[in-house]
Design an enzyme around this catalytic site. Structure first.
Site, short mmCIF file in Angstrom:
data_model
loop_
_atom_site.label_atom_id
_atom_site.label_comp_id
_atom_site.label_asym_id
_atom_site.label_seq_id
_atom_site.Cartn_x
_atom_site.Cartn_y
_atom_site.Cartn_z
N LEU A 53 -10.99 -26.71 18.73
CA LEU A 53 -12.32 -27.10 19.21
C LEU A 53 -12.71 -28.50 18.78
O LEU A 53 -13.51 -29.17 19.45
CB LEU A 53 -13.38 -26.12 18.69
N GLN A 107 -12.30 -31.73 15.27
CA GLN A 107 -11.70 -32.20 14.03
C GLN A 107 -12.78 -32.86 13.19
O GLN A 107 -13.57 -33.66 13.70
CB GLN A 107 -10.59 -33.20 14.32
N GLY A 108 -12.86 -32.52 11.91
CA GLY A 108 -13.81 -33.15 11.01
C GLY A 108 -13.11 -33.65 9.77
O GLY A 108 -11.88 -33.59 9.66
N PHE A 119 -13.08 -32.34 6.98
CA PHE A 119 -12.52 -31.19 6.27
C PHE A 119 -11.21 -30.73 6.89
O PHE A 119 -10.38 -30.12 6.24
CB PHE A 119 -13.51 -30.04 6.33
N GLY A 120 -11.01 -30.98 8.20
CA GLY A 120 -9.84 -30.48 8.90
C GLY A 120 -10.21 -29.96 10.28
O GLY A 120 -11.34 -30.17 10.76
N PRO A 121 -9.30 -29.27 10.98
CA PRO A 121 -9.54 -28.83 12.35
C PRO A 121 -10.38 -27.56 12.42
O PRO A 121 -10.49 -26.80 11.45
CB PRO A 121 -8.13 -28.56 12.87
N VAL A 122 -10.97 -27.34 13.62
CA VAL A 122 -11.72 -26.13 13.91
C VAL A 122 -11.09 -25.47 15.14
O VAL A 122 -10.84 -26.14 16.15
CB VAL A 122 -13.21 -26.43 14.20
N LYS A 134 -12.88 -22.74 10.67
CA LYS A 134 -12.80 -24.06 10.04
C LYS A 134 -11.67 -24.00 9.01
O LYS A 134 -11.77 -23.30 8.00
CB LYS A 134 -14.12 -24.42 9.37
N ASP A 192 -27.24 -34.02 6.27
CA ASP A 192 -26.40 -34.55 7.36
C ASP A 192 -26.84 -33.97 8.70
O ASP A 192 -26.01 -33.56 9.51
CB ASP A 192 -24.93 -34.23 7.08
#
Length: 843
Positions: free
Chosen positions: A531, A533-534, A536-539, A553, A650
């Site tokens: 879905l 990418q942040g 922290f890593g992929p979703v 997450k 945020d």
């Protein structure tokens, strides 16, 4: 002057006096010969109430109504469902004796609809805001507006019901701010067996209830003691009616109850200094006030997370649904009652009598039967009746007993009643041994943990003695009440510490998933299920075996920032529950894998809609204002209503997820901070968040508080209204940010250039203007000048709330922030070691 001339003059003066007298009478009276025509009005003798024609905001229709002081406080509408589309309306006494509203001279738009006709009737307007129709000769009142209320309960107005005839007097909400016709919500009195309560219904479904009336107060309203000055009275009148009404102690006060569009009863009080109505109480303080939210045999506690729990001796009917926080299925009894075993001819040797579990300070369930007996008799009657599942006693009501499912129980911190729930004696015996079991378990567990921890630390630190001191510092580093502070002190991120803390949270708060189950749900984390990418890593999108769709997450092993955010998010969000916050289902920690599982949001994030020219058309103004209000409610919960005080830090469009009905849910709590009970602001050397949404005091000084989130909310409001990103707005000529561009348009009165063209609707012009005004109040440079989220919600929900003029917003130039600090400070400010910048990614 001759006699004839003097006589003529006297006659003229007499006629003038009669006319003046007639006008004086007509101030508050309507007769068959004296009508009022649009835009004429009637005024009560004290000048506070007015009856006349009005047009709601963003509408062209005309209605006849009654208002207090000004048309901003409409308290009654005659032709709610039959609006006039022009100004030809006339209110008069018809030839059949009914008070009517005519369109022009002939067409009847609204009538009092009395069957017995008479031509000798008058209608008078009282100082209490009541319009009455009386028989002129006898003075008998034939009809009054209190018998047909709109959405407002006035002093002396009775809500009533008659079970025999079915006749009711209820409040009904408006359909919208521009349409006073009957809406979805209604409120009235319910009469049980010697029990009277007030309900709010959504269509035909119960939505809220007051708890039983004991002749002095409603036992299910925790704050009722402080509201008693409004003088509630009522009960059974002995003639088949149950009614509730209130009086006010002083004519100088004006308090009314209004049923709003969201199904909430609001107590509003006239503030004579500010010349406006102020909301002082609402029927829905938390989700626990929603009728039956936890299902049967469960109790709701707004101070707990999750808010619903089964009563002692009961377990979830559907454990999988319950773990997903879908509580509507309720709970069922674990152990059969003794009297049921006898009835079923059970040959069990257990013949001990059932007992009662005492629940203190609760809102007792619905469907009670009342009888005027003493507490001891009340208990014995329930015990002797196998169908009786609970009882309670109140001096004003007497004995209350329940024979069906126990529904809508709520835990209070004070007030309420004691409820005694019937359970098997073996469940009571479990309670007696619980403390002993807990003490023994804690002692054994503590010894095992200490032993294992010492062995683990000694093994890990045998070659590096300095690490022992480092772990001790981590243990002591959380005294200021902030979850993230333990990581602020060191650039290292000890994964073993994270695993330890996450495991503790899992055991207490969350449902634990194994890696194999998550991998199966996401098709082994296939790229087609990704879905976004942040940091922290992929979703990934996934689907559990029961069909539940989830978003996973997955922490990237290479993400230092992500590890910290992951830890913070699980600790924070595992303790939260609100309809405008994304819901956490559970987590998975196996080996190097660390994952969080959330409810899946099919419409992704808000930025996908408002910043996309094609998709933005799907969000009309009604949907956008609904999203703004939902975000505001979620923030208010974080700041004031949850059991923790949380600053998100945020808030932005990409962190607002949308469900299938485009309802907003705040997500991404990796940056969030928890405040202690007495703290209202804090300082950090590590500024995190997204430029364009940061408040000036946070971006430049590291100071953050509730007002930091308010600033971000204000930016978000202006983005939603305009459809433009603040962080990427570009103005070649003036170097303006979106805030600067919006401010200039506001000052020049050129609002249309600010509003997204696909959103603008002339019928909502005032509402859009008010929303922009609120946005500017939230982005003022000084934090003290910004409103709280509680005030913001009042501003959004009521046109009566005064909006002060906003001062110039912060960061109106794109380079304003960096130009205000020295070159050395700029270098430090953008250093990767001190600032964490979150990029915007669509989900």
């Amino acid at each position: 002057m001759g006699f004839s001339s003097r006589a003529n003059l006297f006659f003229v003066l007499l006629m003038l006096c009669c006319c003046v007298l007639d006008v004086g009478i007509a101030i508050d009276t309507i007769t068959s010969s004296q009508s009022i025509k649009d835009p004429e009005v009637l005024t009560s003798k004290d000048g506070n109430f007015t009856l006349g024609f009005f047009t709601p905001q963003n509408s062209t229709n005309r209605y006849v109504g009654i208002w207090w002081k000004s048309q901003s406080t409409i308290i009654w509408v005659a032709n709610r469902n039959q609006p006039l589309n022009d100004s030809s309306g006339i209110v008069t006494i018809h030839e059949d004796g009914n008070l009517v509203l005519l369109k022009g001279q002939k067409q009847v738009i609204w009538t009092t609809n009395l069957s017995n006709s008479s031509s000798n009737r008058t209608s008078q307007f009282s100082d209490y805001g009541k319009l009455v129709l009386t028989e002129a000769t006898t003075g008998n009142i034939l009809w009054d507006s209190f018998q047909q209320p709109s959405n407002t309960l006035l002093p002396g107005m009775k809500l009533s019901t008659n079970n025999s005839t079915g006749k009711k007097v209820e409040l009904t909400s408006w359909k919208s701010p521009s349409n006073p016709s009957v809406g979805s919500f209604s409120s009235g009195v319910v009469q049980g067996i010697n029990i009277v309560e007030v309900f709010i219904w959504n269509e035909t479904q119960p939505y809220w209830r007051s708890g039983p009336w004991n002749g002095r107060l409603f036992t299910g309203i925790q704050s009722m003691a402080t509201l008693y000055r409004t003088g509630f009275q009522g009960g059974n009148d002995g003639e088949g009616y149950a009614n509730i009404y209130y009086t006010i102690p002083s004519s100088s006060e004006f308090l009314i109850y209004m049923l709003n569009l969201q199904g909430q009863l609001l107590l509003t009080e006239w503030d004579d200094e500010r010349k406006e109505m102020e909301v002082t109480w609402t029927s829905q303080d938390s989700d626990c006030d929603v009728y039956g939210i936890c299902g049967s045999f469960a109790i709701c506690n707004a101070q707990s997370s999750p808010i619903c729990s089964c009563l002692k001796g009961f377990e979830a009917r559907n454990k999988e649904e319950w773990n997903r926080q879908n509580w509507t299925g309720g709970c069922v009894r674990r152990t059969q009652l003794q009297c049921e075993r006898v009835k079923d001819h059970n040959t069990s040797t257990d013949t001990k009598e059932d007992g009662f579990l005492k629940l203190q300070m609760v809102k007792v369930p619905y469907f009670a039967e009342g009888s005027p007996v003493e507490p001891d008799i009340c208990r014995s009657q329930c015990l002797e009746n196998c169908s009786c599942v609970a009882y309670s006693h109140d001096d004003g009501i007497g004995c209350m007993s329940w024979t069906g499912n126990l529904l809508d129980i709520q835990q209070f911190s004070d007030a309420g009643l004691d409820l005694y729930v019937r359970i098997a004696h073996t469940e009571l015996d479990k309670g007696k041994n619980t403390k002993i079991i807990i003490i023994i378990t804690v002692i054994i567990g503590a010894v095992v943990i200490i032993t294992c921890s010492c062995a683990y630390v000694m093994r890990r630190t045998s070659n590096h003695p300095a690490k022992i001191w480092h772990l001790i510092k981590l243990r002591k580093g959380n005294r200021n009440g902030f979850v993230q502070s333990k990581f602020d002190e060191t650039p290292e991120h000890p994964s073993h510490r994270v695993i330890e803390e996450l495991t503790q949270v899992q055991q207490q708060e969350m449902f634990v998933f194994d890696f194999k189950r998550v991998a199966t749900a996401t098709n082994n984390f296939h790229q087609s299920n990704k879905l976004g990418q942040g940091g922290f890593g992929p979703v990934y999108k996934g689907k559990l075996q029961d069909g539940q769709e989830i978003a996973v997450k997955r922490l990237s092993r290479a993400s230092g920032q992500g590890l910290e955010e992951f830890m913070n998010e699980v600790v924070v969000i595992s303790k939260l529950q609100h309809r405008n916050l994304v819901r956490l289902f559970g987590s998975c920690i196996e080996g190097e894998e660390k994952m969080l599982l959330y409810e899946y949001m099919p419409n992704k994030s808000l930025d996908v809609f408002i910043f996309d020219p094609s998709k933005s058309k799907l969000l009309d103004w009604r949907k956008r204002i609904s999203i703004i209000e939902g975000i505001a409610r979620g923030l208010l919960y974080l700041h004031r209503d949850s059991r923790l005080r949380i600053i998100h830090r945020d808030l932005k469009a990409s962190n607002i997820l949308l469900d299938e009905e485009l309802n907003p849910k705040i997500s991404d709590f990796g940056m969030a901070r928890i405040f202690g009970g007495t703290e209202d602001q804090a300082n950090t050397l590590r500024v995190v968040g997204t430029y364009g949404y940061m408040s000036p005091e946070y971006a430049m000084q590291g100071l953050f508080s509730e007002k930091s989130d308010v600033f971000s909310f204000g930016v978000l409001v202006l983005e939603i209204v305009s459809g433009r990103r603040n962080s990427s707005f570009y103005d070649n000529e003036n170097f303006l940010s979106l805030l600067g561009f919006a401010w200039i348009q506001w000052k020049e009165g050129n609002i249309l250039s600010l509003v997204d063209p696909g959103t603008y609707d002339p019928s909502y012009h005032k509402e859009i203007l008010r929303c922009i005004h609120i946005g500017f109040l939230c982005v003022q440079e000084l934090a003290v000048e910004r409103p709280t989220m509680a005030t913001v919600i009042s501003m959004l929900n009521s046109d009566d709330v005064f909006l002060p003029p906003p001062s110039q917003p912060a960061f109106i130039l794109r380079q304003n922030m960096l130009n205000s600090v020295s070159s050395e400070e700029i270098h430090n400010f953008v250093s990767i070691n001190t600032v964490s910048i979150t990029d915007i990614h669509g989900r």
